[in-house]
Design an enzyme around this catalytic site. Structure first.
Site, PDB file in Angstrom:
ATOM      1  N   ASP A 184       0.829  -1.199   0.000  1.00 27.03           N
ATOM      2  CA  ASP A 184       0.000   0.000   0.000  1.00 27.03           C
ATOM      3  C   ASP A 184       0.867   1.254   0.000  1.00 27.03           C
ATOM      4  O   ASP A 184       2.068   1.213   0.297  1.00 27.03           O
ATOM      5  CB  ASP A 184      -0.927  -0.008   1.221  1.00 27.03           C
ATOM      6  CG  ASP A 184      -2.291   0.592   0.922  1.00 27.03           C
ATOM      7  OD1 ASP A 184      -2.406   1.358  -0.045  1.00 27.03           O
ATOM      8  OD2 ASP A 184      -3.246   0.291   1.675  1.00 27.03           O
ATOM      9  N   ASP A 230     -10.460   1.557  -3.650  1.00 30.16           N
ATOM     10  CA  ASP A 230     -10.923   1.130  -2.329  1.00 30.16           C
ATOM     11  C   ASP A 230     -12.442   1.028  -2.277  1.00 30.16           C
ATOM     12  O   ASP A 230     -13.002   0.684  -1.236  1.00 30.16           O
ATOM     13  CB  ASP A 230     -10.452   2.126  -1.266  1.00 30.16           C
ATOM     14  CG  ASP A 230      -9.000   1.919  -0.880  1.00 30.16           C
ATOM     15  OD1 ASP A 230      -8.427   0.882  -1.247  1.00 30.16           O
ATOM     16  OD2 ASP A 230      -8.442   2.804  -0.200  1.00 30.16           O
TER      17      ASP A 230
END
Length: 707
Positions: A441, A505
């Protein structure tokens, strides 16, 4: 010089280059069956009155010194001098479909090396290298790759976005001036995907000439398409340098990122299919030649609440649902109870995992699944042991307060000790644990990125690449996902070091339809993570039934994003069903040819994938909102074999029912849904099949198989 005209050719696309006295692309378009170098003389341009008395070419470097009067491809200086180079060809080397042109400007003491390669897929790759030949550094302001466009390329398609709303297409007409995209966020970004598509007016999925370009670079960038006042057009792409960021010392060469370019005479599908083929044959490399495993990621299921016993129960249920790879997300390392602390402290949280990670990993493996784990190595929390020990390791300019993003700062990878710390901690994680997969990430933009007081966004990006290179070489069987808050770092260069992208997301199936379609213009389904989330989306709170969520996730690399222990049996059955359906079709999805289908109603999205041997095809129609018309228009099915017969099968639908009492359902289904039916590939491609009337936020899945 007849040998000054050279050609790069493929079965679909040709590029013709004039190499002397400077390098200029004369033609980039459909393959020429009867080309002769002397043909190029027909394009010798006239010289207009009232302007310069000589022709002004748009060369590979688009130098201002030629009288371009547009955006040049190179800008810089040496203490104010040598600021307007003009390059003259000194050497040309062609090997097959790869061309290297060397040019120099003796006055400015600069050498230009231009590399062009035309792949069998029809994709053209171009990059420049500029070498400083003098003792004093040459300060670089800009170095761009410039490609000419045909004068008929009068419409531009680009992509905007934001977090949880990535890959949104928009179009502009370009008759004059320029259209520019700039990204200064320090990563590829959700907002400005580094790609442009230019084409004939109203180009579509199946029709029109289109020229698509993508800059393979994970940092700041600028893309530009310009219509000159003389009517010529060109597209330009570059890494964007912050003030004072880039200089070339004597003997050093600065290479631009590669620009990937695809021309198609058959609309956006032709362009995309060339890009997909190029990636599959040249860039995408999985450690094992096996089907892409169905995921379960724990993030939206448990967030930071990690209990090994509970996680193992989640793994039990995941395996029962057909999951093949189980990933523990954020929250496993020391002190990580929320997103305000502990980034950088890459040691196991022994309070949460008193017996270590190994018992959980062994349990997952015993269930027949692979094991994956989440990391965010490039970040550092102010509330962390690492920051308290090394506050000087933050990527920043001295004298300024750094704003946090998601309560975190960025670790300066240009500091050797910081870089080696990450190599050591990631090597501990991957070397002492049986990890198959890393979700990598990166949740914060680069604000005032500095090293030794100078701007360092470009250097940070290159160090990120080096970190992945070191770990990839050390752990060649580990797969890496480029996540970055979803779609924040998705490009061809990071794909050379990773194996999967997280497009967004946002698991909202309605939003995912647009996001995944936008991503499909440049990336094939096997690298696009597509998860079935909770029935109430965590990003938007919108609710969808399992059929719409499951079908939306089908045309990518499928996964689940939830806690399977907390859902009812109907939901579980849905997860099992769609995981099995994906496995049944994933070879076609992950190796076949993808087609986006133009529909007359903008609220209806349709796409398909046809196997390479054209024996099978899978088509999905998604109704995003109320249709404009009372009837659905027929679905044409491109990519089939015209002379073959195909059986049409309804594979999945949202419980379509009939009624004679009004309401939203139909009185009569299309005939092919009532009884088995076959039709020729030609008929299905040209005429198609009638569709049932779909409710908003539902989808239908149709299969065809050659008989």
């Amino acid at each position: 010089m007849q040998d000054a005209i050279l050609r790069l050719e493929s079965n679909t696309v040709d590029v013709v280059i004039k190499t002397h006295p400077f390098a200029e692309i004369l033609y980039w378009g459909p393959h020429l069956q009867h080309f002769s170098p002397q043909d190029a003389s027909s394009l010798a341009r006239p010289v207009a009155n009232g302007r310069l008395d000589v022709d002004s070419p748009v060369t590979l470097m688009a130098e201002l010194g030629h009288g371009l009067f547009g955006s040049p491809g190179i800008e810089g200086h040496r203490l104010g001098l040598d600021g307007s180079p003009v390059f003259t060809t000194t050497g040309v080397q062609q090997q097959g479909q790869t061309l290297t042109v060397t040019a120099e400007d003796a006055q400015a003491a600069l050498r230009l090396t231009s590399e062009l390669a035309l792949d069998a897929s029809g994709v053209l790759t171009v990059r420049h290298g500029v070498t400083n030949l003098k003792a004093q550094p040459w300060q670089v302001d800009r170095i761009a790759v410039t490609l000419p466009l045909a004068e008929r390329a009068q419409e531009v398609m680009a992509f905007h976005g934001r977090w949880i709303h990535e890959f949104q297409p928009h179009r502009v007409e370009l008759e004059h001036d320029s259209f520019v995209i700039e990204n200064r966020r320090g990563k590829t970004s959700h907002e400005h995907f580094p790609a442009l598509i230019s084409g004939t007016p109203s180009f579509g999925e199946m029709q029109g000439d289109v020229w698509g370009v993508h800059l393979g670079w994970s940092g700041n960038h600028r893309l530009r398409v310009e219509a000159k006042t003389d009517g010529r057009r060109y597209v330009q792409a570059e890494a964007l340098y912050l003030p004072g960021e880039m200089a070339i010392d004597e003997g050093e060469t600065l290479w631009t990122p590669r620009l990937y370019a695809s021309y198609s005479a058959h609309g956006l599908n032709g362009m995309s299919q060339q890009f997909h083929r190029y990636l599959r044959e040249n860039i995408i490399r999985f450690p094992d030649n096996k089907p892409r495993p169905v995921h379960l990621n724990t993030w939206e299921g448990i967030y930071f609440s990690h209990d090994p016993a509970y996680i193992m129960k989640m793994a039990d249920e995941a395996a029962a649902l057909g999951v093949e790879r189980f990933i523990i997300d954020d929250g496993w390392y020391k002190g990580r109870s929320d997103d305000r602390r502990a980034l950088g402290d890459w040691y196991l949280d022994e309070n949460k995992y008193p017996n270590g990670l190994t018992p959980v990993i062994d349990h997952v493996k015993a269930l027949g699944m692979e094991f994956g784990i989440w990391v965010e190595p490039e970040m550092i929390s102010p509330d962390s042991d690492l920051y308290r020990a090394h506050p000087d390791w933050v990527l920043a300019l001295p004298g300024y307060a750094q704003a946090t993003g998601r309560h975190q700062l960025v670790l300066n990878l240009n500091i050797p000790e910081a870089f080696e710390y990450l190599v050591e901690r990631m090597s501990w994680l991957l070397g002492e644990h049986d990890v198959d997969y890393v979700k990598w990430d990166m949740n914060r933009e680069l604000v005032q990125p500095g090293h030794h007081g100078k701007a360092a966004a470009d250097a940070q990006t290159r160090q990120f690449y080096r970190l992945l290179d070191v770990l990839g070489k050390r752990f060649p069987r580990v797969e890496f996902e480029s996540c970055s808050s979803g779609g924040g770092r998705i490009d061809y260069e990071v794909l050379t070091r990773s194996h999967r992208f997280w497009p967004s997301d946002n698991n909202d199936a309605l939003e995912r339809n647009t996001i995944q379609r936008g991503m499909s213009y440049f990336f094939p389904p096997e690298v696009m993570g597509a998860h079935i989330g909770h029935h109430k989306c965590h990003a938007t709170f919108r609710q969808h039934d399992i059929a719409f969520r499951g079908l939306t996730a089908l045309f990518g690399h499928m996964g689940l994003e939830l806690d399977p222990l907390t859902v009812d049996e109907q939901e579980r059955e849905g997860y099992r069903h769609y995981a099995a359906l994906h496995k049944q079709w994933r070879e076609v999805i992950h190796t076949g040819t993808q087609w986006r289908i133009d529909m007359p109603d903008a609220a209806t999205l349709a796409q398909g994938i046809v196997s390479d041997d054209k024996k099978q095809g899978l088509f999905i129609v998604s109704q995003l909102k109320m249709p404009d018309y009372t009837l659905m228009m027929p679905l044409r099915m491109p990519g089939l074999e015209a002379s073959a017969q195909y059986r049409i099968t309804l594979l999945d639908h949202p419980n379509i029912r009939l009624t004679g009492e009004g309401g939203h359902t139909m009185r009569k289904l299309p005939a092919w849904m009532d009884a088995p039916q076959t039709a020729s590939g030609e008929w299905l491609m040209q005429a198609g099949i009638a569709l049932p009337i779909l409710d908003p936020e539902t989808a239908i899945l149709i299969g065809v198989e050659r008989v």
